[in-house]
Write a protein that holds these residues in place. Structure first.
Motif, mmCIF file in Angstrom:
data_model
loop_
_atom_site.group_PDB
_atom_site.id
_atom_site.type_symbol
_atom_site.label_atom_id
_atom_site.label_comp_id
_atom_site.label_asym_id
_atom_site.label_seq_id
_atom_site.Cartn_x
_atom_site.Cartn_y
_atom_site.Cartn_z
ATOM 1 N N GLU A 60 12.919 -60.633 41.605
ATOM 2 C CA GLU A 60 12.275 -59.302 42.141
ATOM 3 C C GLU A 60 12.852 -58.084 41.374
ATOM 4 O O GLU A 60 13.898 -58.017 41.251
ATOM 5 N N ILE A 61 12.007 -57.206 41.212
ATOM 6 C CA ILE A 61 12.182 -55.814 40.490
ATOM 7 C C ILE A 61 12.094 -54.488 41.216
ATOM 8 O O ILE A 61 10.936 -54.622 41.943
ATOM 9 N N VAL A 62 12.886 -53.653 41.632
ATOM 10 C CA VAL A 62 12.534 -52.460 42.172
ATOM 11 C C VAL A 62 12.569 -51.353 41.090
ATOM 12 O O VAL A 62 13.763 -51.276 40.384
ATOM 13 N N LEU A 63 11.733 -50.410 41.153
ATOM 14 C CA LEU A 63 11.656 -49.419 40.095
ATOM 15 C C LEU A 63 11.835 -48.072 41.014
ATOM 16 O O LEU A 63 11.229 -47.579 41.921
ATOM 17 N N ALA A 64 13.225 -47.431 40.752
ATOM 18 C CA ALA A 64 13.209 -46.278 41.538
ATOM 19 C C ALA A 64 13.986 -45.177 40.517
ATOM 20 O O ALA A 64 14.952 -44.379 40.695
#
Length: 439
Positions: free
Chosen positions: A233-237
């Protein structure tokens, strides 16, 4: 990159965040977090404590963006649409839920800083919000009454005759005091978050940019300055610093450049005159100025959508001087110690968002109220990813839609700001003409 001549106050009055070292790039992680500010660090921390193998990537230094360039002012954040706009858009009950969410976010920030024992100069001093015109004073008084009765937000009205108890200025026509507002030292908060994330087992790569994201059969592939890895999974912050490398978030927000400056150190007597209770400060208006005493009580920081980085340093100082001295003529000859700029992110509906879009998780669009919201949204997003309880917010079913004509949106926002400034100038001119007539 910083503009020539920029110096950030917080960087000169804090220790650096702890160095993450030089870890080897893993082949695979459970979650890759892109962005090393408040949102990215808080989501990474909570995921790591939930048992996930997490790698965080920051293209520059930790907290490089708005997380160490903001004013360090905290509070419920309310909403850019205002009470009337919220009720019109979502109805009475939903408007109350959205506004209460700001109080929950503030409670979360206080609890987190206290429980994690993070030294970041957190003080709930309250905020005085000055009304530029009599009509705005009446509107803000109604707002204060509504907020007190409907969401239990502690605030009170200050008439013009009493405003010298709050501010050393005759510029305003009274105002409100919001008692749940306050301040932090944002750079110290970044440092504290970094320590907790490293202790939890987050692997941090900074500086290390993510240059591309692709979906493959084995997961999501990230190209970075150090090589390629796979994440489940990837989180863009990346919020206001999103670009083509984080397109899923970039196409949903409009980056807005803002400016900030510090004046001082000032004498204790002058500081007491400017802000007798050392509160945070703001004002009504379409394009407004925020300002606050520094945590040590020796200088003042001012900011807003003026004096940003797209002009020479002298021109930026002139823009700041004009905005500052119409409120505080006492500061006409006081020297600037720091001038800097940064980017915040607005959204199509003026609301912050979190969720899963275009195959990645993301949180952002804090619309200028990101210090409080970012830590809260980071934790909420992590809870959702972990399947934990208490992961919901009042914003969850608001569509996080792409911004139409996104490449042109910053130009459109700048033109709109100029139009708002003209309307603000018109209102002030009418107010001053009326004062002259009465006198």
């Amino acid at each position: 990159m910083p503009f020539p001549g920029e110096r950030i106050y917080w960087h000169d009055h804090s220790v650096q965040p702890p160095a993450p070292g030089t870890p080897d790039l893993p082949d695979r992680v459970d979650v890759a977090v892109v962005g090393g500010g408040f949102t990215g660090l808080s989501v990474a921390l909570h995921l790591a404590r939930g048992g996930r193998k997490v790698a965080l990537f920051e293209a520059a230094s930790l907290g490089y963006g708005a997380s160490s360039r903001n004013g360090g002012m905290i509070g419920p954040g309310l909403h850019k649409l205002g009470i009337t706009g919220l009720r019109k858009a979502y109805g009475e009950d939903r408007a109350k839920d959205i506004l209460r969410e700001g109080l929950h976010a503030l409670d979360h920030l206080e609890d987190f800083v206290t429980s994690e024992q993070i030294d970041c100069d957190l003080h709930l001093t309250g905020r005085f919000r000055g009304a530029r015109t009599p009509a705005q004073y009446e509107a803000s008084a109604h707002e204060c009454d509504w907020l007190s009765k409907n969401i239990n937000l502690p605030c009170h009205v200050v008439p013009a005759a009493d405003q010298h108890t709050e501010i050393g200025s005759d510029f305003y026509c009274g105002g409100n005091v919001y008692h749940r507002d306050g301040g932090v030292h944002p750079r110290k908060l970044v440092a504290g978050l970094t320590r907790r994330a490293l202790d939890a087992g987050v692997t941090i790569f900074a500086p290390c940019a993510v240059t591309g994201i692709n979906r493959e059969a084995t997961g999501l592939s990230l190209r970075t300055d150090l090589g390629t890895l796979t994440a489940r999974e990837i989180v863009l912050a990346t919020n206001g610093y999103s670009d083509g490398r984080t397109r899923a978030l970039s196409r949903r927000i409009v980056p807005i450049e803002t400016g900030a400056s510090a004046i001082g150190p000032l004498s204790p007597g002058l500081m007491a005159e400017l802000s007798p209770k050392l509160r945070m400060h703001g004002e009504t208006g379409r394009v407004f100025m925020w300002y606050r005493p520094t945590p040590d009580g020796r200088s003042f920081i001012f900011g807003g959508r003026f004096g940003a980085g797209g002009m020479p340093l002298e021109a930026r100082q002139k823009a700041f001087r004009h905005a500052i001295t119409r409120v505080f003529p006492q500061l006409h000859g006081s020297p600037f110690s720091h001038v800097w700029s940064g980017q915040i992110a607005y959204t199509k509906d003026h609301s912050p968002h979190l969720g899963h879009h275009d195959g990645v998780w993301m949180a952002g669009g804090y619309c200028g109220s990101g210090v409080t919201r970012s830590l809260y949204f980071g934790t909420k997003l992590a809870r959702r990813m972990l399947g934990e309880a208490q992961a919901g917010t009042a914003f969850d079913d608001l569509p996080f839609s792409p911004v139409p004509f996104r490449p042109l949106a910053p130009m459109g926002a700048d033109m709109l700001a100029r139009w708002y400034q003209m309307q603000d100038a018109r209102d002030l001119k009418a107010r001053d003409l009326n004062r002259d007539t009465v006198s």
